[in-house]
Design a protein around this motif. Structure first.
Motif, PDB file in Angstrom:
ATOM      1  N   SER A 187       0.858  -1.071   0.208  1.00 57.94           N
ATOM      2  CA  SER A 187       0.078  -0.031  -0.051  1.00 57.94           C
ATOM      3  C   SER A 187       0.953   1.480   0.049  1.00 57.94           C
ATOM      4  O   SER A 187       0.253   2.367  -0.267  1.00 57.94           O
ATOM      5  N   LEU A 188       2.160   1.011   0.175  1.00 58.93           N
ATOM      6  CA  LEU A 188       3.200   2.028   0.042  1.00 58.93           C
ATOM      7  C   LEU A 188       4.119   1.867  -0.904  1.00 58.93           C
ATOM      8  O   LEU A 188       4.743   0.464  -1.007  1.00 58.93           O
ATOM      9  N   ALA A 189       4.850   3.051  -1.694  1.00 62.15           N
ATOM     10  CA  ALA A 189       5.886   2.578  -2.386  1.00 62.15           C
ATOM     11  C   ALA A 189       6.663   3.735  -2.525  1.00 62.15           C
ATOM     12  O   ALA A 189       6.568   5.025  -2.252  1.00 62.15           O
ATOM     13  N   LEU A 190       7.998   3.603  -2.360  1.00 59.99           N
ATOM     14  CA  LEU A 190       9.146   4.500  -2.256  1.00 59.99           C
ATOM     15  C   LEU A 190       9.877   4.751  -3.732  1.00 59.99           C
ATOM     16  O   LEU A 190      10.436   3.683  -4.234  1.00 59.99           O
ATOM     17  N   LEU A 191       9.769   5.742  -4.208  1.00 65.49           N
ATOM     18  CA  LEU A 191      10.269   6.115  -5.388  1.00 65.49           C
ATOM     19  C   LEU A 191      11.516   6.600  -5.514  1.00 65.49           C
ATOM     20  O   LEU A 191      12.142   7.584  -5.233  1.00 65.49           O
ATOM     21  N   ALA A 192      12.507   5.359  -5.673  1.00 58.45           N
ATOM     22  CA  ALA A 192      14.048   5.859  -5.449  1.00 58.45           C
ATOM     23  C   ALA A 192      14.684   4.801  -6.203  1.00 58.45           C
ATOM     24  O   ALA A 192      14.783   3.577  -5.784  1.00 58.45           O
ATOM     25  N   ASN A 193      15.483   5.110  -7.560  1.00 53.95           N
ATOM     26  CA  ASN A 193      16.527   4.206  -8.005  1.00 53.95           C
ATOM     27  C   ASN A 193      17.940   4.574  -7.317  1.00 53.95           C
ATOM     28  O   ASN A 193      18.257   5.699  -7.389  1.00 53.95           O
ATOM     29  N   PRO A 194      18.306   3.689  -6.482  1.00 55.92           N
ATOM     30  CA  PRO A 194      19.686   3.953  -5.910  1.00 55.92           C
ATOM     31  C   PRO A 194      20.627   5.121  -6.300  1.00 55.92           C
ATOM     32  O   PRO A 194      21.039   6.075  -5.649  1.00 55.92           O
ATOM     33  N   PRO A 195      20.948   5.018  -7.602  1.00 53.35           N
ATOM     34  CA  PRO A 195      21.954   6.017  -7.984  1.00 53.35           C
ATOM     35  C   PRO A 195      21.306   7.453  -8.125  1.00 53.35           C
ATOM     36  O   PRO A 195      22.261   8.372  -8.132  1.00 53.35           O
ATOM     37  N   HIS A 196      19.946   7.322  -7.966  1.00 57.13           N
ATOM     38  CA  HIS A 196      19.320   8.699  -8.140  1.00 57.13           C
ATOM     39  C   HIS A 196      18.676   9.181  -6.976  1.00 57.13           C
ATOM     40  O   HIS A 196      17.914  10.375  -6.997  1.00 57.13           O
ATOM     41  N   ALA A 197      19.007   8.552  -5.694  1.00 51.51           N
ATOM     42  CA  ALA A 197      18.418   8.939  -4.658  1.00 51.51           C
ATOM     43  C   ALA A 197      19.215  10.158  -3.900  1.00 51.51           C
ATOM     44  O   ALA A 197      20.038   9.920  -3.164  1.00 51.51           O
ATOM     45  N   LYS A 198      19.134  11.314  -4.562  1.00 51.45           N
ATOM     46  CA  LYS A 198      20.003  12.309  -4.055  1.00 51.45           C
ATOM     47  C   LYS A 198      19.432  13.026  -2.677  1.00 51.45           C
ATOM     48  O   LYS A 198      20.156  13.421  -2.043  1.00 51.45           O
ATOM     49  N   SER A 199      18.190  13.161  -2.830  1.00 54.95           N
ATOM     50  CA  SER A 199      17.658  13.582  -1.385  1.00 54.95           C
ATOM     51  C   SER A 199      16.260  12.633  -0.884  1.00 54.95           C
ATOM     52  O   SER A 199      16.232  11.531  -1.326  1.00 54.95           O
ATOM     53  N   ARG A 200      15.592  13.203   0.108  1.00 62.26           N
ATOM     54  CA  ARG A 200      14.501  12.492   0.561  1.00 62.26           C
ATOM     55  C   ARG A 200      13.563  11.909  -0.552  1.00 62.26           C
ATOM     56  O   ARG A 200      12.913  12.779  -1.267  1.00 62.26           O
ATOM     57  N   PRO A 201      13.702  10.761  -0.765  1.00 59.51           N
ATOM     58  CA  PRO A 201      12.675  10.179  -1.754  1.00 59.51           C
ATOM     59  C   PRO A 201      11.273  10.203  -1.355  1.00 59.51           C
ATOM     60  O   PRO A 201      10.971   9.926  -0.071  1.00 59.51           O
ATOM     61  N   PRO A 202      10.239  10.280  -2.239  1.00 57.68           N
ATOM     62  CA  PRO A 202       8.910  10.281  -1.943  1.00 57.68           C
ATOM     63  C   PRO A 202       8.431   9.001  -1.525  1.00 57.68           C
ATOM     64  O   PRO A 202       8.616   8.178  -2.444  1.00 57.68           O
ATOM     65  N   LEU A 203       7.252   8.862  -0.604  1.00 59.13           N
ATOM     66  CA  LEU A 203       6.511   7.603  -0.257  1.00 59.13           C
ATOM     67  C   LEU A 203       4.972   7.968  -0.978  1.00 59.13           C
ATOM     68  O   LEU A 203       4.526   8.939  -0.739  1.00 59.13           O
ATOM     69  N   ILE A 204       4.692   7.055  -1.831  1.00 59.37           N
ATOM     70  CA  ILE A 204       3.454   6.953  -2.504  1.00 59.37           C
ATOM     71  C   ILE A 204       2.533   6.070  -1.841  1.00 59.37           C
ATOM     72  O   ILE A 204       2.840   4.941  -2.122  1.00 59.37           O
TER      73      ILE A 204
END
Length: 426
Positions: free
Chosen positions: A40-57
Motif C-alpha cells: 500500500s506504500l511505494a518508495l520512488l527511488a532508484n539508488p543511483p538517483h536517490a539524491k535527497s528524501r525520496p517520496p512515499l506514495i
C-alpha cells in the motif's frame, strides 16, 4: 521471504531514509515498513538517483503531485524541457515524468536525471516507437526483447519509476475497439501495444514477459507504474468493460510483483464524470488490493479545453478524498499543445490545491494545520503569515504588494469586515 528482503536495493534505501520519511509523513518507521511490505506504500527511488528524501506514495502518506514534461515531434528542445523541470520543482512537484518522443531521448533523460533530485519517471515504449518511426518503420514494429532491453537500459540510467502497460490484454484491446466506445484508445502506449497485438496476433509482450520485467525492476528498485492503456478518454466511456478488464488484470499483476519483491503503483482513470469519481477510485483501489493509485486528474468534464487543469483539480480533490495517492497534473495546454513553463507552473499548483483540499477533507493534520494558519493570518491581517500559509506564496506577495501589515486589502479597503468588527478605540 518478504518484499523488502527480496529487494536489497529497497532495503538499503529504507535504512538510509527511514528517519526523515517517518518525520515528514508523520508515520512510525515500523508502520512505513509494514505498509511497503503490504504493497500500500511505494518508495520512488532508484539508488543511483536517490539524491535527497525520496517520496512515499500511498496510504496514509501525503498525497503527492507529478508533473509531465518532454518533447514532441512538433516541438523538441531539450533545454526548454530542463527549464520546465526547474519550474516544476519550484512550484512544488514531488516527481516528474519525461514523456519525450522526439530528439535524443537518452541525452534528454540522462540530463534530467542529473539535473533533479525529484524521482524521474518514463514510458520506455515511447523510446521504442520513436526509434522505429525515425527509421521510417512502424511504431509497433519491434520485438519483445527490444522492449526489455530498453527497460533495462533506462533502469541502469537511474530512472525511478516507469509506466508499463502490462495489463492491456488482447481481449481488452478488442473491447476498446469494438465500436462501443466513443473515443476508443486514447493512451499513446495503449494504442501502440494494441497495434502491435493486431499486427502480430500475439498477446501483449509486457504481459507475456512480465517475470523478466520484474527481475529488472527489482534489481534497481524501479517502481512499476502499471499503466492504464484503456483509460476512458471521455466521460461517456468511464467504467466500461474495456476499462475494468484492464483494472482487474492490474490487480493480479500487482500481487505477482509484490511476491517477486517489486513495488508497483496503479494508474487510474482520465475522464470521469463528477458523480462517478468516488465509485471509480474506491472500485480501483479495491480491485488492486490497496496498491498506490496514480490518477490523471481525473477530468470531471470534457469541455474545459484550455482550462483542463481546473477540471482536473476538481476531480483530483475528490479522488484524493476517496483514496487516490498520486495526482498527475494537467495543464491549460492539455489536449491542445505542448505545455510551456507557465503551463507547468499552473498545472502543478492546481494539483497541489486539489491535494490540499482532499487531505483537508480527510482530516490529515498537516492539511488542517495549514488551513488554520491561513485563517489565523487573515484574522490578524498578517500578510506575511498569509503568504507563508499559501500554496503559492510568491503570488500572494506579488498581488498584495504595497499592503502593509495591519492594513486592509486592496479589494475592500476601508470597508474591510475584519477591521469594522474590531472594538472601537476611544
Amino acid at each position: 521471504m518478504s518484499l523488502i528482503a527480496k529487494n536489497t536495493a529497497l532495503a538499503a534505501l529504507l535504512e538510509r531514509h527511514a528517519s526523515e520519511l517517518s518525520e515528514y509523513e508523520c508515520m512510525s518507521v515500523a508502520d512505513i515498513r509494514a505498509r511497503i511490505e503490504a504493497g500500500s506504500l511505494a518508495l520512488l527511488a532508484n539508488p543511483p538517483h536517490a539524491k535527497s528524501r525520496p517520496p512515499l506514495i500511498g496510504q496514509p502518506a501525503r498525497v503527492k503531485v507529478n508533473a509531465n514534461i518532454g518533447t514532441s515531434p512538433v516541438t523538441s528542445d531539450g533545454k526548454c524541457e530542463l527549464d520546465k523541470l526547474r519550474v516544476a520543482e519550484t512550484a512544488g512537484a514531488d516527481a516528474v515524468m519525461d514523456l519525450s518522443t522526439a530528439g535524443d531521448l537518452d541525452a534528454i533523460r540522462t540530463q534530467m536525471i542529473a539535473a533533479t533530485a525529484l524521482p524521474l519517471g518514463t514510458v520506455p515504449l515511447y523510446a521504442m516507437a520513436q526509434q522505429r518511426m525515425d527509421a521510417g518503420r512502424d511504431a509497433a514494429d519491434f520485438e519483445a526483447g527490444d522492449l526489455l532491453a530498453e527497460v533495462k537500459k533506462q533502469a541502469e540510467q537511474g530512472v525511478d519509476f516507469m509506466t508499463l502497460h502490462c495489463g492491456l490484454t488482447r481481449r481488452g484491446a478488442m473491447l476498446a475497439m469494438d465500436g462501443s466506445r466513443k473515443l476508443g484508445i486514447v493512451s499513446r502506449g495503449g494504442s501502440i501495444l494494441a497495434r502491435w497485438m493486431r499486427r502480430t496476433g500475439e498477446e501483449n509482450p509486457l504481459l507475456t514477459h512480465y517475470d523478466a520485467l520484474l527481475d529488472i525492476c527489482r534489481k534497481h528498485n524501479v517502481v512499476i507504474s502499471l499503466g492504464d492503456g484503456l483509460r476512458p478518454g471521455g466521460g461517456c466511456d468511464a467504467g466500461d468493460p474495456a476499462q475494468w478488464e484492464e483494472v482487474l488484470t492490474l490487480g493480479v499483476l500487482a500481487k505477482r510483483a509484490w511476491a517477486a519483491g517489486v513495488q508497483v503503483m496503479i494508474e487510474g482513470p482520465g475522464h470521469v464524470p463528477l458523480h462517478l469519481v468516488q465509485a471509480q477510485i474506491q472500485g480501483i483501489k479495491r480491485a488492486t488490493f490497496g496498491a498506490p493509485l496514480y490518477v490523471l486528474g481525473p477530468l470531471v468534464t470534457d469541455t474545459a479545453a484550455g482550462r483542463d487543469h481546473m477540471a482536473g483539480a476538481i476531480g483530483g480533490a475528490l479522488a484524493a478524498q476517496y483514496g487516490a495517492d498520486f495526482l498527475c497534473y494537467l495543464t491549460p495546454a492539455e489536449h491542445l499543445c505542448l505545455p510551456d513553463a507557465k503551463d507547468v507552473h499552473e498545472g502543478v499548483l492546481a494539483s497541489r490545491i486539489a491535494a490540499q483540499a482532499g487531505e483537508t477533507a480527510l482530516g490529515r493534520p498537516w492539511a488542517v494545520q495549514r488551513e488554520a494558519a491561513m485563517c489565523q493570518a487573515r484574522m490578524k491581517l498578517d500578510w506575511k503569515g498569509m503568504a507563508d500559509a499559501a500554496l503559492d506564496p510568491c503570488l500572494v506577495r506579488q498581488r498584495s504588494h504595497g499592503t502593509e501589515h495591519g492594513k486592509e486589502c486592496g479589494m475592500c479597503g476601508k470597508f474591510c469586515a475584519i477591521r469594522m468588527a474590531e472594538p472601537e478605540t476611544k
